[in-house]
Design a protein around this motif. Structure first.
Motif, PDB file in Angstrom:
ATOM      1  N   SER A  63       0.825  -1.213   0.000  1.00 32.85           N
ATOM      2  CA  SER A  63       0.000   0.000   0.000  1.00 32.85           C
ATOM      3  C   SER A  63       0.854   1.257   0.000  1.00 32.85           C
ATOM      4  CB  SER A  63      -0.957  -0.007   1.198  1.00 32.85           C
ATOM      5  OG  SER A  63      -0.267  -0.175   2.415  1.00 32.85           O
ATOM      6  N   VAL A  64       2.112   1.152   0.403  1.00 30.15           N
ATOM      7  CA  VAL A  64       3.018   2.307   0.335  1.00 30.15           C
ATOM      8  C   VAL A  64       3.150   2.785  -1.103  1.00 30.15           C
ATOM      9  CG1 VAL A  64       5.392   3.089   0.664  1.00 30.15           C
ATOM     10  CG2 VAL A  64       4.304   1.694   2.410  1.00 30.15           C
ATOM     11  N   ALA A  65       3.315   1.846  -2.031  1.00 24.69           N
ATOM     12  CA  ALA A  65       3.445   2.223  -3.438  1.00 24.69           C
ATOM     13  C   ALA A  65       2.184   2.909  -3.939  1.00 24.69           C
ATOM     14  CB  ALA A  65       3.750   0.992  -4.282  1.00 24.69           C
ATOM     15  N   LEU A  66       1.021   2.494  -3.445  1.00 23.30           N
ATOM     16  CA  LEU A  66      -0.226   3.120  -3.862  1.00 23.30           C
ATOM     17  C   LEU A  66      -0.279   4.587  -3.446  1.00 23.30           C
ATOM     18  CD1 LEU A  66      -2.583   0.188  -2.898  1.00 23.30           C
ATOM     19  CD2 LEU A  66      -2.126   0.967  -5.229  1.00 23.30           C
ATOM     20  N   ILE A  67       0.277   4.895  -2.286  1.00 22.62           N
ATOM     21  CA  ILE A  67       0.332   6.295  -1.839  1.00 22.62           C
ATOM     22  C   ILE A  67       1.151   7.112  -2.831  1.00 22.62           C
ATOM     23  CG2 ILE A  67       1.076   7.853   0.000  1.00 22.62           C
ATOM     24  CD1 ILE A  67       0.760   5.364   1.899  1.00 22.62           C
ATOM     25  N   TYR A  68       2.325   6.609  -3.189  1.00 24.63           N
ATOM     26  CA  TYR A  68       3.173   7.302  -4.162  1.00 24.63           C
ATOM     27  C   TYR A  68       2.431   7.488  -5.479  1.00 24.63           C
ATOM     28  CZ  TYR A  68       7.536   6.982  -1.447  1.00 24.63           C
ATOM     29  OH  TYR A  68       8.525   7.137  -0.512  1.00 24.63           O
ATOM     30  N   GLN A  69       1.781   6.431  -5.952  1.00 24.48           N
ATOM     31  CA  GLN A  69       1.110   6.476  -7.240  1.00 24.48           C
ATOM     32  C   GLN A  69      -0.047   7.467  -7.237  1.00 24.48           C
ATOM     33  OE1 GLN A  69       2.087   1.770  -7.809  1.00 24.48           O
ATOM     34  NE2 GLN A  69       0.070   2.438  -8.460  1.00 24.48           N
ATOM     35  N   LEU A  70      -0.808   7.482  -6.158  1.00 26.73           N
ATOM     36  CA  LEU A  70      -1.946   8.393  -6.084  1.00 26.73           C
ATOM     37  C   LEU A  70      -1.483   9.850  -6.129  1.00 26.73           C
ATOM     38  CD1 LEU A  70      -5.142   8.240  -5.525  1.00 26.73           C
ATOM     39  CD2 LEU A  70      -4.498   9.095  -3.276  1.00 26.73           C
ATOM     40  N   LEU A  71      -0.442  10.171  -5.375  1.00 26.70           N
ATOM     41  CA  LEU A  71       0.049  11.546  -5.345  1.00 26.70           C
ATOM     42  C   LEU A  71       0.683  11.923  -6.679  1.00 26.70           C
ATOM     43  CD1 LEU A  71       1.524  11.778  -1.731  1.00 26.70           C
ATOM     44  CD2 LEU A  71      -0.801  12.183  -2.541  1.00 26.70           C
ATOM     45  N   ALA A  72       1.373  10.975  -7.314  1.00 29.86           N
ATOM     46  CA  ALA A  72       1.953  11.244  -8.628  1.00 29.86           C
ATOM     47  C   ALA A  72       0.862  11.519  -9.655  1.00 29.86           C
ATOM     48  CB  ALA A  72       2.813  10.068  -9.072  1.00 29.86           C
ATOM     49  N   ALA A  73      -0.254  10.823  -9.533  1.00 29.81           N
ATOM     50  CA  ALA A  73      -1.337  10.960 -10.506  1.00 29.81           C
ATOM     51  C   ALA A  73      -2.178  12.212 -10.293  1.00 29.81           C
ATOM     52  CB  ALA A  73      -2.233   9.727 -10.461  1.00 29.81           C
ATOM     53  N   TYR A  74      -2.283  12.697  -9.049  1.00 30.32           N
ATOM     54  CA  TYR A  74      -3.247  13.751  -8.762  1.00 30.32           C
ATOM     55  C   TYR A  74      -2.665  15.062  -8.246  1.00 30.32           C
ATOM     56  CZ  TYR A  74      -7.095  10.654  -9.758  1.00 30.32           C
ATOM     57  OH  TYR A  74      -7.976   9.833 -10.418  1.00 30.32           O
ATOM     58  N   CYS A  75      -1.399  15.100  -7.899  1.00 32.79           N
ATOM     59  CA  CYS A  75      -0.839  16.314  -7.315  1.00 32.79           C
ATOM     60  C   CYS A  75       0.119  17.023  -8.262  1.00 32.79           C
ATOM     61  CB  CYS A  75      -0.109  16.001  -6.006  1.00 32.79           C
ATOM     62  SG  CYS A  75      -1.204  15.569  -4.645  1.00 32.79           S
ATOM     63  N   GLU A  76      -0.155  18.303  -8.505  1.00 31.48           N
ATOM     64  CA  GLU A  76       0.810  19.172  -9.165  1.00 31.48           C
ATOM     65  C   GLU A  76       1.759  19.704  -8.093  1.00 31.48           C
ATOM     66  OE1 GLU A  76       0.932  19.630 -12.331  1.00 31.48           O
ATOM     67  OE2 GLU A  76      -1.066  19.060 -13.061  1.00 31.48           O
ATOM     68  N   PRO A  77       2.976  20.148  -8.478  1.00 32.25           N
ATOM     69  CA  PRO A  77       3.877  20.741  -7.486  1.00 32.25           C
ATOM     70  C   PRO A  77       3.191  21.867  -6.709  1.00 32.25           C
ATOM     71  CG  PRO A  77       5.050  20.358  -9.531  1.00 32.25           C
ATOM     72  CD  PRO A  77       3.599  20.054  -9.809  1.00 32.25           C
ATOM     73  N   GLY A  78       3.302  21.792  -5.396  1.00 32.05           N
ATOM     74  CA  GLY A  78       2.699  22.807  -4.548  1.00 32.05           C
ATOM     75  C   GLY A  78       1.291  22.497  -4.092  1.00 32.05           C
ATOM     76  N   ASP A  79       0.644  21.474  -4.672  1.00 30.64           N
ATOM     77  CA  ASP A  79      -0.675  21.083  -4.189  1.00 30.64           C
ATOM     78  C   ASP A  79      -0.572  20.539  -2.766  1.00 30.64           C
ATOM     79  OD1 ASP A  79      -2.082  21.829  -6.413  1.00 30.64           O
ATOM     80  OD2 ASP A  79      -2.158  19.823  -7.303  1.00 30.64           O
ATOM     81  N   GLU A  80      -1.689  20.571  -2.055  1.00 27.81           N
ATOM     82  CA  GLU A  80      -1.683  20.197  -0.644  1.00 27.81           C
ATOM     83  C   GLU A  80      -2.270  18.809  -0.409  1.00 27.81           C
ATOM     84  OE1 GLU A  80      -2.197  24.793   1.004  1.00 27.81           O
ATOM     85  OE2 GLU A  80      -3.859  23.363   1.190  1.00 27.81           O
ATOM     86  N   VAL A  81      -1.674  18.120   0.560  1.00 29.09           N
ATOM     87  CA  VAL A  81      -2.157  16.814   1.012  1.00 29.09           C
ATOM     88  C   VAL A  81      -2.341  16.903   2.520  1.00 29.09           C
ATOM     89  CG1 VAL A  81      -1.700  14.347   1.147  1.00 29.09           C
ATOM     90  CG2 VAL A  81      -0.901  15.650  -0.846  1.00 29.09           C
TER      91      VAL A  81
END
Length: 364
Positions: free
Chosen positions: A92-110
């Motif tokens: 599930s760690v990889a899924l976290i990376y993948q989700l943020l790579a797919a949906y976050c532009e630089p500077g977006d907030e999580v």
């Protein structure tokens, strides 16, 4: 000194915090040592898993099925979800990376609770996003009202770890429903359920979370699960997401090709087929957890509501001293400097030793 003209990584790469894994015990001649630092299942693979893995190893000259078709079919049937709503990854760690790579532009907030899963700030920084940490409540629980208030126009993802690693409490259905009512539909909400199988929520605290039912009702809900904990496949690295088709497709699009090995896929399927044995084993770990929590209460410790396969000691600056005392007794725990120690529920002997350490440890 590094040459100014040398190739340089992106600025955010130099800011990525290091992941600190649970330290393994050093062998000792005077007593058996136990590793309680990584939330691993202390028991061997479930029936049929080793045979399935060996069969897959015999074909190691072939690439794994990149589409994880057999695993997806098994999960889809068991969860009653469409195959297109699934995405597998190396834990599930990889899924976290993948989700943020797919949906976050630089500077977006999580937005995420803190302290929570150590990989969250690492993955967020890797994606060049900005983490918004919301402190836990006094009971070491997610402060969902504060997390909702922290959402801005730049927020793309909210991470909810339930049960929360490393502190232990799980979110209720009522809490999650009330939170989702405050979250804009454009924001993805992750229900990170790495420790789902260990949850035994007291009804007086509320209804246990039905994450799959929640995903069905909300287009912006994503469920993460793993085979590393209850299923005992930590060494094989396989997890999966359940999300609506568009989100699941995005996760698959940014995944590493052939990332989930053939051995991992075979072991995961065999583990799913051993469901009765899994439930029996998990019940045993939960019983040990309850015995451990009760024993700690008897010697004056009051730990947060433990719903995973671990307990949390709120120790502040004494975290390192407690970890050293446990180490001296042949039990390795996971200290978080200046905060506390997370201790995995292990074999009965390991838990007994931990109780001895806790009883003797001075908190003054």
């Amino acid at each position: 000194m590094r040459r100014v003209s040398a190739p340089q990584p992106r600025g955010n790469v130099q800011q990525i915090p290091a992941y600190v894994p649970g330290r393994p015990p050093s062998p000792r001649e005077d007593l058996v040592v136990y590793k309680l630092s990584s939330n691993e299942n202390p028991y061997p693979p479930l029936p049929g898993v080793v045979a399935a893995a060996h069969a897959a190893v015999e074909e190691m000259n072939r690439y794994p099925d990149m589409g994880s078709a057999a695993l997806y079919a098994e999960l889809a049937a068991r969860l009653d979800v469409p195959v297109g709503d699934l995405a597998a990854a190396t834990g599930s760690v990889a899924l976290i990376y993948q989700l943020l790579a797919a949906y976050c532009e630089p500077g977006d907030e999580v937005v995420h609770a803190w302290r929570s899963f150590e990989a969250y700030p690492i993955a967020i920084t890797t994606a060049a996003a900005r983490g918004v940490r919301v402190p836990l409540t006094a009971e070491a629980r997610h402060d969902l009202d504060a997390m909702a208030a922290a959402i801005t126009d730049r927020t793309r993802v909210v991470l909810l770890c339930t049960p929360n690693n490393p502190t232990g409490p799980a979110l209720t259905q009522g809490e999650v429903d009330a939170f989702l009512a405050k979250v804009p539909a454009r924001v993805l909400v992750v229900l990170d359920e790495a420790y789902l199988e260990f949850v035994r929520l007291d009804p007086s605290r509320g209804q246990a979370l039905d994450a799959i039912g929640t995903y069905r009702r909300h287009d912006n809900v994503v469920v993460f699960r793993t085979f590393s904990k209850a299923y005992g496949l930590a060494g094989f690295r396989v997890g999966y997401a359940v999300a609506h088709a568009e989100v699941a497709a995005a996760l698959r699009a940014v995944s590493l090709p052939f990332g989930v090995s053939a051995v991992a896929q075979a072991a995961a399927i065999a583990s799913l087929e051993a469901q009765p044995e899994l439930l029996e084993r998990v019940d045993g770990i939960v019983a040990e957890r309850e015995r451990l929590v009760a024993g700690l209460a008897e010697v004056g410790w009051h730990v947060p509501d433990a719903q995973g396969n671990f307990v949390w000691f709120d120790l502040g600056e004494k975290a390192a001293a407690f970890a050293a005392a446990a180490d001296a007794a042949g039990v390795v725990v996971r200290p978080f400097a200046g905060e506390g120690c997370r201790v995995t529920v292990g074999e009965p002997e390991a838990n007994a030793r931990l109780l001895e350490v806790a009883a003797a440890f001075s908190r003054d």
